[in-house]
Scaffold this motif. Structure first.
Motif, PDB file in Angstrom:
ATOM      1  N   GLU A  57      -4.501   1.367   3.028  1.00 55.75           N
ATOM      2  CA  GLU A  57      -4.556   0.349   1.991  1.00 55.75           C
ATOM      3  C   GLU A  57      -4.031  -0.986   2.500  1.00 55.75           C
ATOM      4  O   GLU A  57      -4.543  -2.050   2.133  1.00 55.75           O
ATOM      5  CB  GLU A  57      -3.755   0.805   0.761  1.00 55.75           C
ATOM      6  CG  GLU A  57      -4.392   1.951   0.026  1.00 55.75           C
ATOM      7  CD  GLU A  57      -3.790   2.148  -1.357  1.00 55.75           C
ATOM      8  OE1 GLU A  57      -3.008   1.271  -1.785  1.00 55.75           O
ATOM      9  OE2 GLU A  57      -4.104   3.161  -1.986  1.00 55.75           O
ATOM     10  N   ALA A  58      -2.987  -0.925   3.319  1.00 49.84           N
ATOM     11  CA  ALA A  58      -2.452  -2.166   3.888  1.00 49.84           C
ATOM     12  C   ALA A  58      -3.512  -2.864   4.744  1.00 49.84           C
ATOM     13  O   ALA A  58      -3.652  -4.097   4.710  1.00 49.84           O
ATOM     14  CB  ALA A  58      -1.209  -1.862   4.716  1.00 49.84           C
ATOM     15  N   GLU A  59      -4.281  -2.082   5.483  1.00 52.33           N
ATOM     16  CA  GLU A  59      -5.324  -2.661   6.320  1.00 52.33           C
ATOM     17  C   GLU A  59      -6.400  -3.337   5.474  1.00 52.33           C
ATOM     18  O   GLU A  59      -6.887  -4.429   5.806  1.00 52.33           O
ATOM     19  CB  GLU A  59      -5.946  -1.571   7.194  1.00 52.33           C
ATOM     20  CG  GLU A  59      -6.996  -2.071   8.162  1.00 52.33           C
ATOM     21  CD  GLU A  59      -7.549  -0.957   9.034  1.00 52.33           C
ATOM     22  OE1 GLU A  59      -8.522  -1.221   9.774  1.00 52.33           O
ATOM     23  OE2 GLU A  59      -7.011   0.167   8.981  1.00 52.33           O
ATOM     24  N   LYS A  60      -6.761  -2.690   4.356  1.00 56.29           N
ATOM     25  CA  LYS A  60      -7.759  -3.282   3.466  1.00 56.29           C
ATOM     26  C   LYS A  60      -7.258  -4.601   2.880  1.00 56.29           C
ATOM     27  O   LYS A  60      -8.051  -5.507   2.606  1.00 56.29           O
ATOM     28  CB  LYS A  60      -8.101  -2.306   2.338  1.00 56.29           C
ATOM     29  CG  LYS A  60      -8.848  -1.066   2.788  1.00 56.29           C
ATOM     30  CD  LYS A  60      -9.063  -0.115   1.621  1.00 56.29           C
ATOM     31  CE  LYS A  60      -9.751   1.175   2.080  1.00 56.29           C
ATOM     32  NZ  LYS A  60      -9.898   2.144   0.967  1.00 56.29           N
ATOM     33  N   ARG A  61      -5.951  -4.709   2.692  1.00 51.77           N
ATOM     34  CA  ARG A  61      -5.365  -5.927   2.121  1.00 51.77           C
ATOM     35  C   ARG A  61      -4.962  -6.921   3.204  1.00 51.77           C
ATOM     36  O   ARG A  61      -4.262  -7.892   2.937  1.00 51.77           O
ATOM     37  CB  ARG A  61      -4.150  -5.563   1.266  1.00 51.77           C
ATOM     38  CG  ARG A  61      -4.486  -4.673   0.079  1.00 51.77           C
ATOM     39  CD  ARG A  61      -3.208  -4.181  -0.605  1.00 51.77           C
ATOM     40  NE  ARG A  61      -3.513  -3.211  -1.643  1.00 51.77           N
ATOM     41  CZ  ARG A  61      -3.792  -3.534  -2.901  1.00 51.77           C
ATOM     42  NH1 ARG A  61      -3.777  -4.803  -3.261  1.00 51.77           N
ATOM     43  NH2 ARG A  61      -4.056  -2.609  -3.796  1.00 51.77           N
ATOM     44  N   GLU A  62      -5.379  -6.629   4.440  1.00 53.51           N
ATOM     45  CA  GLU A  62      -5.106  -7.505   5.583  1.00 53.51           C
ATOM     46  C   GLU A  62      -3.604  -7.690   5.791  1.00 53.51           C
ATOM     47  O   GLU A  62      -3.129  -8.799   6.082  1.00 53.51           O
ATOM     48  CB  GLU A  62      -5.810  -8.853   5.411  1.00 53.51           C
ATOM     49  CG  GLU A  62      -7.327  -8.725   5.313  1.00 53.51           C
ATOM     50  CD  GLU A  62      -8.017 -10.073   5.246  1.00 53.51           C
ATOM     51  OE1 GLU A  62      -7.394 -11.071   5.650  1.00 53.51           O
ATOM     52  OE2 GLU A  62      -9.168 -10.130   4.783  1.00 53.51           O
ATOM     53  N   ILE A  63      -2.866  -6.597   5.647  1.00 49.86           N
ATOM     54  CA  ILE A  63      -1.419  -6.585   5.906  1.00 49.86           C
ATOM     55  C   ILE A  63      -1.196  -5.890   7.248  1.00 49.86           C
ATOM     56  O   ILE A  63      -1.645  -4.751   7.446  1.00 49.86           O
ATOM     57  CB  ILE A  63      -0.650  -5.844   4.796  1.00 49.86           C
ATOM     58  CG1 ILE A  63      -0.856  -6.545   3.447  1.00 49.86           C
ATOM     59  CG2 ILE A  63       0.836  -5.766   5.126  1.00 49.86           C
ATOM     60  CD1 ILE A  63      -0.273  -5.785   2.274  1.00 49.86           C
ATOM     61  N   GLN A  64      -0.521  -6.559   8.149  1.00 50.88           N
ATOM     62  CA  GLN A  64      -0.246  -6.005   9.470  1.00 50.88           C
ATOM     63  C   GLN A  64       1.254  -5.763   9.618  1.00 50.88           C
ATOM     64  O   GLN A  64       2.060  -6.643   9.294  1.00 50.88           O
ATOM     65  CB  GLN A  64      -0.728  -6.968  10.566  1.00 50.88           C
ATOM     66  CG  GLN A  64      -2.233  -7.192  10.552  1.00 50.88           C
ATOM     67  CD  GLN A  64      -2.676  -8.174  11.621  1.00 50.88           C
ATOM     68  OE1 GLN A  64      -1.843  -8.802  12.278  1.00 50.88           O
ATOM     69  NE2 GLN A  64      -3.980  -8.295  11.806  1.00 50.88           N
ATOM     70  N   ILE A  65       1.606  -4.561  10.099  1.00 49.32           N
ATOM     71  CA  ILE A  65       3.010  -4.183  10.250  1.00 49.32           C
ATOM     72  C   ILE A  65       3.266  -3.809  11.707  1.00 49.32           C
ATOM     73  O   ILE A  65       2.561  -2.953  12.262  1.00 49.32           O
ATOM     74  CB  ILE A  65       3.377  -3.004   9.325  1.00 49.32           C
ATOM     75  CG1 ILE A  65       3.116  -3.375   7.863  1.00 49.32           C
ATOM     76  CG2 ILE A  65       4.837  -2.608   9.516  1.00 49.32           C
ATOM     77  CD1 ILE A  65       3.318  -2.232   6.894  1.00 49.32           C
ATOM     78  N   LEU A  81      14.210  -7.991   7.836  1.00 49.04           N
ATOM     79  CA  LEU A  81      13.383  -7.053   8.602  1.00 49.04           C
ATOM     80  C   LEU A  81      11.906  -7.225   8.265  1.00 49.04           C
ATOM     81  O   LEU A  81      11.042  -7.165   9.150  1.00 49.04           O
ATOM     82  CB  LEU A  81      13.833  -5.620   8.320  1.00 49.04           C
ATOM     83  CG  LEU A  81      15.155  -5.178   8.936  1.00 49.04           C
ATOM     84  CD1 LEU A  81      15.589  -3.842   8.342  1.00 49.04           C
ATOM     85  CD2 LEU A  81      15.023  -5.065  10.451  1.00 49.04           C
ATOM     86  N   ALA A  82      11.605  -7.413   6.974  1.00 54.66           N
ATOM     87  CA  ALA A  82      10.211  -7.575   6.569  1.00 54.66           C
ATOM     88  C   ALA A  82       9.612  -8.847   7.167  1.00 54.66           C
ATOM     89  O   ALA A  82       8.456  -8.849   7.618  1.00 54.66           O
ATOM     90  CB  ALA A  82      10.110  -7.596   5.049  1.00 54.66           C
ATOM     91  N   CYS A  83      10.386  -9.909   7.189  1.00 52.14           N
ATOM     92  CA  CYS A  83       9.894 -11.166   7.767  1.00 52.14           C
ATOM     93  C   CYS A  83       9.597 -11.018   9.256  1.00 52.14           C
ATOM     94  O   CYS A  83       8.666 -11.640   9.790  1.00 52.14           O
ATOM     95  CB  CYS A  83      10.917 -12.280   7.552  1.00 52.14           C
ATOM     96  SG  CYS A  83      11.042 -12.832   5.837  1.00 52.14           S
ATOM     97  N   GLN A  84      10.354 -10.176   9.939  1.00 49.43           N
ATOM     98  CA  GLN A  84      10.183  -9.979  11.367  1.00 49.43           C
ATOM     99  C   GLN A  84       9.040  -9.037  11.714  1.00 49.43           C
ATOM    100  O   GLN A  84       8.526  -9.077  12.845  1.00 49.43           O
ATOM    101  CB  GLN A  84      11.490  -9.437  11.982  1.00 49.43           C
ATOM    102  CG  GLN A  84      12.663 -10.400  11.915  1.00 49.43           C
ATOM    103  CD  GLN A  84      13.967  -9.755  12.362  1.00 49.43           C
ATOM    104  OE1 GLN A  84      14.040  -8.527  12.525  1.00 49.43           O
ATOM    105  NE2 GLN A  84      15.002 -10.560  12.538  1.00 49.43           N
ATOM    106  N   THR A  85       8.633  -8.192  10.771  1.00 50.24           N
ATOM    107  CA  THR A  85       7.689  -7.119  11.117  1.00 50.24           C
ATOM    108  C   THR A  85       6.392  -7.125  10.324  1.00 50.24           C
ATOM    109  O   THR A  85       5.450  -6.413  10.704  1.00 50.24           O
ATOM    110  CB  THR A  85       8.364  -5.745  10.921  1.00 50.24           C
ATOM    111  OG1 THR A  85       8.794  -5.620   9.549  1.00 50.24           O
ATOM    112  CG2 THR A  85       9.575  -5.596  11.832  1.00 50.24           C
ATOM    113  N   VAL A  86       6.296  -7.875   9.245  1.00 49.17           N
ATOM    114  CA  VAL A  86       5.115  -7.835   8.377  1.00 49.17           C
ATOM    115  C   VAL A  86       4.408  -9.183   8.407  1.00 49.17           C
ATOM    116  O   VAL A  86       5.049 -10.236   8.252  1.00 49.17           O
ATOM    117  CB  VAL A  86       5.500  -7.477   6.928  1.00 49.17           C
ATOM    118  CG1 VAL A  86       4.252  -7.448   6.045  1.00 49.17           C
ATOM    119  CG2 VAL A  86       6.203  -6.131   6.879  1.00 49.17           C
ATOM    120  N   GLN A  87       3.104  -9.142   8.591  1.00 49.30           N
ATOM    121  CA  GLN A  87       2.273 -10.329   8.506  1.00 49.30           C
ATOM    122  C   GLN A  87       1.218 -10.095   7.438  1.00 49.30           C
ATOM    123  O   GLN A  87       0.472  -9.119   7.490  1.00 49.30           O
ATOM    124  CB  GLN A  87       1.597 -10.625   9.846  1.00 49.30           C
ATOM    125  CG  GLN A  87       2.559 -11.062  10.947  1.00 49.30           C
ATOM    126  CD  GLN A  87       1.819 -11.388  12.234  1.00 49.30           C
ATOM    127  OE1 GLN A  87       0.627 -11.146  12.356  1.00 49.30           O
ATOM    128  NE2 GLN A  87       2.535 -11.951  13.197  1.00 49.30           N
TER     129      GLN A  87
END
Length: 709
Positions: free
Chosen positions: A136-144, A279-285
């Motif tokens: 689902e994250a990929e569909k929403r263009e979320i990269q971790i 942590l989220a700012c460093q790892t999530v785009q």
């Protein structure tokens, strides 16, 4: 024997060692139960809404090197427990003997999930962070960046999609490495200087006192917080009061002197949230505008003040119309088939030379009621449950709670009560158990006492039958064909359900200003993302887990009730049967409320399961009349008219079916949850009193109008 996940049975090492205890923890609605089912092969109920799991479930699964016992804990946002389900999770992690934890996160909202992960790491360093819903994250263009997240946390991190079993092999491999490798050293959460100084004073003293049973840093924070419920659990677990140890007591005194904060819990929470955000700012785009564009568009319609309530009513009416229109023909076919089989059974009993009383007891009593239960209940449930589960899987139920939150706040109760009412549509007993998600004991009690005001699945077929009968009484038998596909019965049932919810709100308000006074508490409700429902799982879960379960419960209660009705009808005292004597004794009281003695007797005998009320009622009437075709509504109307039914009788029976005492299962659940017979009796009396009061007003008002005009 514990069930095992089929995909994880191909282990290669010896399984002689005791199973390794693994806890499954995470926020609500992150896919914990789906992951649990995928690993263990069990069928723990899953749903796209928060607060579903309120009890622990345990199962076994096999990795390449270990047999593991997995415990699925209720979803929680924090280990600073407030509600009963949160305390269940916290206490299991503290005292349940878990060797490791699989901390499940939602990839689409990782920052919010990391708050709990950081708390778990302070308590149990041997933790595997499982970032679920990567698809689902990929569909929403979320990269971790999972590797960066692992470095930041200091523990292994694995990305999976729990719905895709193939992705779970990497998880079991990582779990083996975690269990057999050195204990990870999580990166500590940085707290303000004064709190860090207090922790430094306490840590060495606690380390010597508990001898490694708990992480000293975590335990120092908890002792400084002075959480009474956790301290009681610690005392039971350790066998002594840690705070009364001289060295600990002195260290606590010095630590409190160093602290420079007015609210320690808020300070700890702020530090955890700040670290999670970092942590989220460093790892999530992610692009926030693209991530939930569709969700925001749908929520602008489904949760708006202008369209929210009409959308709820229209969706409910559509589901009910599909249920009513679609169930009629299958019900008739089932009825014809089952009642033809009754003739086959009768012929078999005659050939075997069975005595008349045995044939009457088993065929005319037990089997006839069973045939009615199956033919009347199965088709509506087989349609309604998949439709309801579709909305649940899509993520619409939390939107209903969001829409109703303001109304519950106005009634001085908790908005989470809307979620428990949604659970009650499936089963009132489940709704009562679901009240554990409510933090306040006062508001939890209000929710339990009003859970039975909404009709459960067992009452829907009876309500549908009674509404159609009422329409036949008003429109005449010639309209029966048109009524089947008319939207009028569905709209009436939707209005009845809306009235039931309104009554629950009204009773909640009355309880809040009388027996359970207090102010409403605030709460945070997570609106899950809309998800494409999984048709196959919906059909399996709704038809097997729900429809057949409810039908089985109804059958187990209907057969004895049918046999009892036959005995009452055929055992005579003088010239009167026991059935007529019992119904006659109830007749004067029932007549005040527009009912008759048989109707009230059927409701009493239907206490084990609401599903049996109509079949038991008809079985009692059939001792005096013959129904040519059981599923034909005009013939049913003729039978009821011959027994003295009028439109007022049909309306009063319909109202009392909507509001009467809960089934025995629900009452036992209330007794278990409250530990009080008084509150259990009140849970039975409240809906029955409302129903009788409404029936009295209808019956006496009708009589008054008849006398005047």
């Amino acid at each position: 024997m514990e069930p095992q996940g089929e995909a994880f049975r191909q282990g290669t090492a010896s399984k002689k060692h005791a199973p390794r205890s693994i806890a499954l923890a995470g926020n609500p609605n992150v896919g914990k139960s789906t992951l649990f089912n995928a690993l263990t092969g069990m069928h723990q109920h899953t749903g796209n809404w928060p607060g579903k799991t309120v009890e622990q479930a345990a199962g076994a699964f096999q990795t390449a090197l270990h047999t593991c016992r997995l415990t699925d804990t209720p979803g929680t946002y924090s280990l600073m427990a407030q509600s009963p389900d949160e305390k269940i999770t916290r206490d299991f992690l503290c005292f349940g003997g878990a060797e490791a934890v699989i901390a499940v996160c939602d990839a689409s909202c990782l920052e919010r999930n990391l708050n709990l992960v950081l708390q778990i790491l302070e308590l149990i360093p041997r933790t595997l962070v499982c970032v679920n819903l990567m698809d689902e994250a990929e569909k929403r263009e979320i990269q971790i960046d999972l590797h960066a997240l692992s470095r930041g946390l200091g523990v292994p991190v694995i990305g999976v999609s729990a719905r895709n079993r193939q992705s779970l092999y990497a998880l079991t491999e990582a779990l083996d490495k975690l269990l057999d490798g050195p204990r990870p050293v999580p990166a500590p959460v940085p707290y303000p200087a004064s709190l860090e100084a207090s922790i430094q004073l306490l840590e060495p003293v606690i380390q010597r006192s508990v001898n490694g049973l708990f992480p000293a840093r975590w335990l120092a924070l908890r002792l400084l917080e002075e959480d009474a419920s956790l301290e009681a659990g610690l005392q039971d677990y350790l066998g002594y009061d840690l705070k009364e140890e001289p060295s600990v007591r002195q260290a606590l005194k010095e630590a409190h002197a160093v602290l420079n904060t007015s609210s320690l819990s808020d300070t700890i929470a702020e530090s955890l949230l700040s670290q999670a955000e970092k942590l989220a700012c460093q790892t999530v785009q992610a692009d926030p505008d693209k991530a939930r564009k569709t969700d925001r568009f749908l929520d602008q319609i489904l949760t708006s003040r202008l369209f929210g309530y009409p959308a709820m009513l229209l969706l409910l009416a559509l589901i009910l119309w599909l249920t009513i229109a679609g169930a009629n023909y299958p019900s008739r076919l089932l009825s014809e088939l089952l009642f033809r089989f009754q003739d086959v059974l009768t012929s078999a009993f005659v050939r075997l030379g069975a005595p008349d009383w045995l044939h009457g007891l088993l065929v005319e009593g037990a089997y006839r009621v069973l045939a009615w239960v199956v033919s009347v209940m199965l088709p509506p449930m087989a349609i309604f449950f998949p439709l309801f589960t579709f909305l649940e899987d899509m993520g619409y139920l939390p939107r209903i709670a969001y829409n109703l939150d303001h109304a519950f706040q106005r009634c001085r109760s908790c908005g989470k009560q809307a979620l428990t009412l949604c659970m009650s549509f499936g089963c009132n007993a489940v709704g009562v158990t679901g009240c554990r998600i409510i933090d306040s004991p006062r508001e939890r009690m209000i929710a339990m006492l009003t859970a039975s005001f909404v009709p459960c699945n067992g009452r829907f077929p009876a309500l549908i039958t009674l509404i159609t009968l009422l329409m036949l009484f008003l429109a005449g038998t010639d309209s029966s064909g048109a009524l089947v596909f008319s939207a009028v019965p569905a709209l009436l049932l939707a209005l009845l359900i809306a009235a039931a919810v309104g009554t629950a709100l009204l009773v909640s308000s009355l309880l809040s200003i009388t027996l359970l006074r207090g102010l409403p508490s605030s709460f945070t409700l997570e609106l899950p993302p809309y998800r494409r429902p999984q048709t196959g799982k919906i059909l399996v879960r709704s038809l097997l887990d729900r429809t057949l379960f409810v039908l089985g419960r109804a059958i187990s209660a209907a057969a004895p009730a049918g046999a009892l009705i036959w005995v009452l009808a055929n055992v005579r005292i003088g010239d009167a049967s026991l059935l007529s004597l019992c119904a006659g004794a109830l007749e004067p009281f029932a007549a005040l409320f527009g009912l008759d003695g048989v109707i009230l007797l059927a409701f009493i005998l239907g206490l084990p399961a609401n599903e049996t009320v109509i079949p038991v009622m008809l079985a009692a009437y059939l001792q005096q009349g013959v129904l040519a075709e059981a599923a034909a509504l005009p013939n049913l109307r003729e039978l009821l008219v011959s027994q003295g039914w009028t439109p007022v009788t049909a309306l009063c029976t319909l109202v009392f079916m909507l509001f009467h005492w809960p089934c025995a299962t629900t009452l036992m659940t209330v007794r278990k949850e409250t530990g009080s017979l008084r509150w259990t009796l009140l849970a039975a009396v409240l809906p029955a009193a409302v129903g009788l009061a409404l029936c009295f007003l209808i019956a006496q008002g009708s009589a008054l109008l008849t006398s005047v005009f």
